[in-house]
Design a protein around this motif. Structure first.
Motif, mmCIF file in Angstrom:
data_model
loop_
_atom_site.group_PDB
_atom_site.id
_atom_site.type_symbol
_atom_site.label_atom_id
_atom_site.label_comp_id
_atom_site.label_asym_id
_atom_site.label_seq_id
_atom_site.Cartn_x
_atom_site.Cartn_y
_atom_site.Cartn_z
ATOM 1 N N UNK A 107 15.265 -4.515 -31.949
ATOM 2 C CA UNK A 107 15.461 -5.940 -32.250
ATOM 3 C C UNK A 107 15.744 -6.734 -30.982
ATOM 4 N N UNK A 108 16.551 -6.159 -30.088
ATOM 5 C CA UNK A 108 16.862 -6.829 -28.824
ATOM 6 C C UNK A 108 15.625 -6.957 -27.939
ATOM 7 N N UNK A 109 14.848 -5.878 -27.868
ATOM 8 C CA UNK A 109 13.651 -5.883 -27.025
ATOM 9 C C UNK A 109 12.622 -6.871 -27.566
ATOM 10 N N UNK A 110 12.435 -6.891 -28.887
ATOM 11 C CA UNK A 110 11.477 -7.827 -29.466
ATOM 12 C C UNK A 110 11.865 -9.270 -29.159
ATOM 13 N N UNK A 111 13.159 -9.557 -29.190
ATOM 14 C CA UNK A 111 13.610 -10.914 -28.894
ATOM 15 C C UNK A 111 13.429 -11.237 -27.414
ATOM 16 N N UNK A 112 13.835 -10.325 -26.527
ATOM 17 C CA UNK A 112 13.776 -10.615 -25.096
ATOM 18 C C UNK A 112 12.340 -10.678 -24.589
ATOM 19 N N UNK A 113 11.452 -9.856 -25.159
ATOM 20 C CA UNK A 113 10.056 -9.838 -24.716
ATOM 21 C C UNK A 113 9.157 -10.701 -25.594
ATOM 22 N N UNK A 115 -1.941 -11.078 -29.585
ATOM 23 C CA UNK A 115 -1.459 -12.283 -28.917
ATOM 24 C C UNK A 115 -1.129 -11.990 -27.457
ATOM 25 N N UNK A 116 -0.996 -13.077 -26.699
ATOM 26 C CA UNK A 116 -0.462 -12.972 -25.342
ATOM 27 C C UNK A 116 0.191 -14.298 -24.976
ATOM 28 N N UNK A 117 0.998 -14.257 -23.915
ATOM 29 C CA UNK A 117 1.552 -15.465 -23.320
ATOM 30 C C UNK A 117 0.854 -15.812 -22.018
ATOM 31 N N UNK A 118 -0.212 -15.107 -21.699
ATOM 32 C CA UNK A 118 -0.931 -15.394 -20.468
ATOM 33 C C UNK A 118 -1.615 -16.764 -20.571
ATOM 34 N N UNK A 142 -5.526 -13.214 -28.536
ATOM 35 C CA UNK A 142 -6.108 -12.372 -27.492
ATOM 36 C C UNK A 142 -7.254 -11.566 -28.115
ATOM 37 N N UNK A 143 -8.382 -11.539 -27.440
ATOM 38 C CA UNK A 143 -9.536 -10.793 -27.936
ATOM 39 C C UNK A 143 -9.990 -9.778 -26.886
ATOM 40 N N UNK A 144 -10.493 -8.668 -27.371
ATOM 41 C CA UNK A 144 -11.071 -7.671 -26.459
ATOM 42 C C UNK A 144 -12.312 -7.078 -27.113
ATOM 43 N N UNK A 145 -13.264 -6.688 -26.275
ATOM 44 C CA UNK A 145 -14.552 -6.160 -26.716
ATOM 45 C C UNK A 145 -14.621 -4.683 -26.338
ATOM 46 N N UNK A 146 -14.896 -3.816 -27.301
ATOM 47 C CA UNK A 146 -14.965 -2.377 -27.060
ATOM 48 C C UNK A 146 -16.225 -1.842 -27.741
ATOM 49 N N UNK A 147 -17.279 -1.649 -26.960
ATOM 50 C CA UNK A 147 -18.544 -1.186 -27.525
ATOM 51 C C UNK A 147 -18.436 0.281 -27.935
ATOM 52 N N UNK A 148 -19.262 0.752 -28.872
ATOM 53 C CA UNK A 148 -19.151 2.132 -29.373
ATOM 54 C C UNK A 148 -19.175 3.199 -28.288
ATOM 55 N N UNK A 201 1.120 -7.448 -22.782
ATOM 56 C CA UNK A 201 2.220 -7.672 -21.864
ATOM 57 C C UNK A 201 3.550 -7.179 -22.389
ATOM 58 N N UNK A 202 3.570 -6.648 -23.613
ATOM 59 C CA UNK A 202 4.809 -6.053 -24.138
ATOM 60 C C UNK A 202 5.172 -4.791 -23.366
#
Length: 357
Positions: free
Chosen positions: A31-37, A220-223, A239-245, A338-339
């Protein structure tokens, strides 16, 4: 931040009992890490002495619609998928169908001549010296997977095989082709048949963030966006990423923390692979100068003092670390780029101590 925790199923409670104090510490810490990050959603699972002793979901799988993360929420493993490929290759070694010391030209045709002498182990450990099929813009050549393959096979090698470590997606594309050639089935079918189905991982599948996947966590990201002014305040964005087969062997798995934990427990009890081969898989490869490489067979291998750590990390948002000498593994999957859960997993591992209850 809404924190919604879904506790472990009843059939895991017997295993969790002796570790409930550690589990409670973990809950507070998460819970602390989720809040701080500022992590929107997270799954965590802990394996101790070969049993899953904690498995929970926290936060939101989708922020804009306030959809909570649940045990069925699928998170992408991204490059942590390489560990499944490592197990697949070692399964074929166990079956006598692949040799780690064999040149890849024994199993694959039509390779560029300079690639022929690369050994299977060097693909697994990122010591092949091959050019990378992925660059900062994505697939080299800026087109399809076939275009990228044509482009990368025209590039010069970057080092002699075994000379140095260099993380490389070409290695795992080639491993997927070796697995398909030696098993007689497509890479994804082999992983599903010989690993997902054996362990009981009904949520596990292959794909990327562009695919329509039920129960998939939104990423998601904060970038900053490329169009944002340089002084823009960080803001949560998709946040999106492409990963071909062809690259699934290096980053295509989507699953849950519970299923990864069950898979790790199956590695511990020998259901997937002979224990001697698991130990071999988790040994760092040796470079030509006699030093250890950073990876074994599909896994990053590190030493913290006298303790070995075997890790799989992906997308700066998913990680699992195995502590073989403590019979402990911790899995953390998030939907925030970034987590970097590999940075806080060691603190969670400390709650579970070195000894059996």
């Amino acid at each position: 931040m809404l924190i919604a925790a879904f506790l472990i199923p009843w059939d895991m409670q017997a295993a969790a009992g002796p570790w409930e104090a550690a589990n409670q510490q973990t809950r507070h810490y998460v819970a602390e890490v989720m809040q701080s990050r500022r992590i929107p959603g997270l799954q965590i699972a802990v394996v101790k002495n070969g049993r899953v002793v904690m498995s929970e979901s926290h936060g939101l799988a989708n922020v804009e619609n306030a959809i909570p993360a649940t045990p069925a929420t699928r998170f992408p493993l991204n490059s942590a998928s390489k560990s499944f490929t490592g197990v697949a290759v070692m399964q074929l070694v166990q079956a006598g169908k692949v040799s780690l010391d064999a040149p890849i030209s024994r199993y694959l045709d039509d390779l560029p001549e300079p690639w022929n002498a690369v050994r299977v182990q060097q693909l697994l450990a990122h010591t092949s010296g091959l050019p990378d099929i992925v660059d900062a813009q994505g697939l080299v050549g800026g087109g399809s997977e076939q275009t990228a393959w044509d482009a990368v096979t025209r590039l010069p090698t970057e080092a002699a095989p075994g000379e140095r470590f260099a993380y490389n997606q070409t290695n795992y594309l080639l491993l997927s082709r070796i697995i398909a050639a030696r098993s007689g089935m497509p890479y994804a079918d082999y992983i599903a048949t010989r690993q997902f189905n054996v362990v009981g991982m009904p949520q596990a599948l292959f794909g990327d963030s562009y695919d329509l996947v039920a129960n998939a966590a939104t990423l998601y990201s904060y970038f900053p966006r490329r169009t944002d002014p340089g002084d823009s305040a960080p803001r949560l964005s998709h946040w999106f990423y492409d990963m071909t087969p062809g690259l699934w062997a290096g980053g295509g798995v989507q699953t849950t923390a519970t299923e990864v934990a069950q898979w790790l427990a199956a590695l511990d009890n020998g259901s997937l692979l002979d224990p001697t081969l698991v130990r071999q898989m988790w040994q760092p490869a040796t470079l030509d100068d006699g030093s250890d490489a950073a990876w074994g067979a599909g896994w990053q291998v590190t030493q913290e003092g006298k303790e070995r750590r075997v890790a799989a990390m992906g997308g700066a948002r998913a990680a699992f670390i195995v502590y073989p000498d403590r019979q402990l593994a911790v899995v953390v999957l998030t939907n925030l780029v970034g987590a970097n859960p590999q940075e806080f997993i060691p603190a969670i591992a400390a709650f579970y101590g070195p000894s059996r209850p």
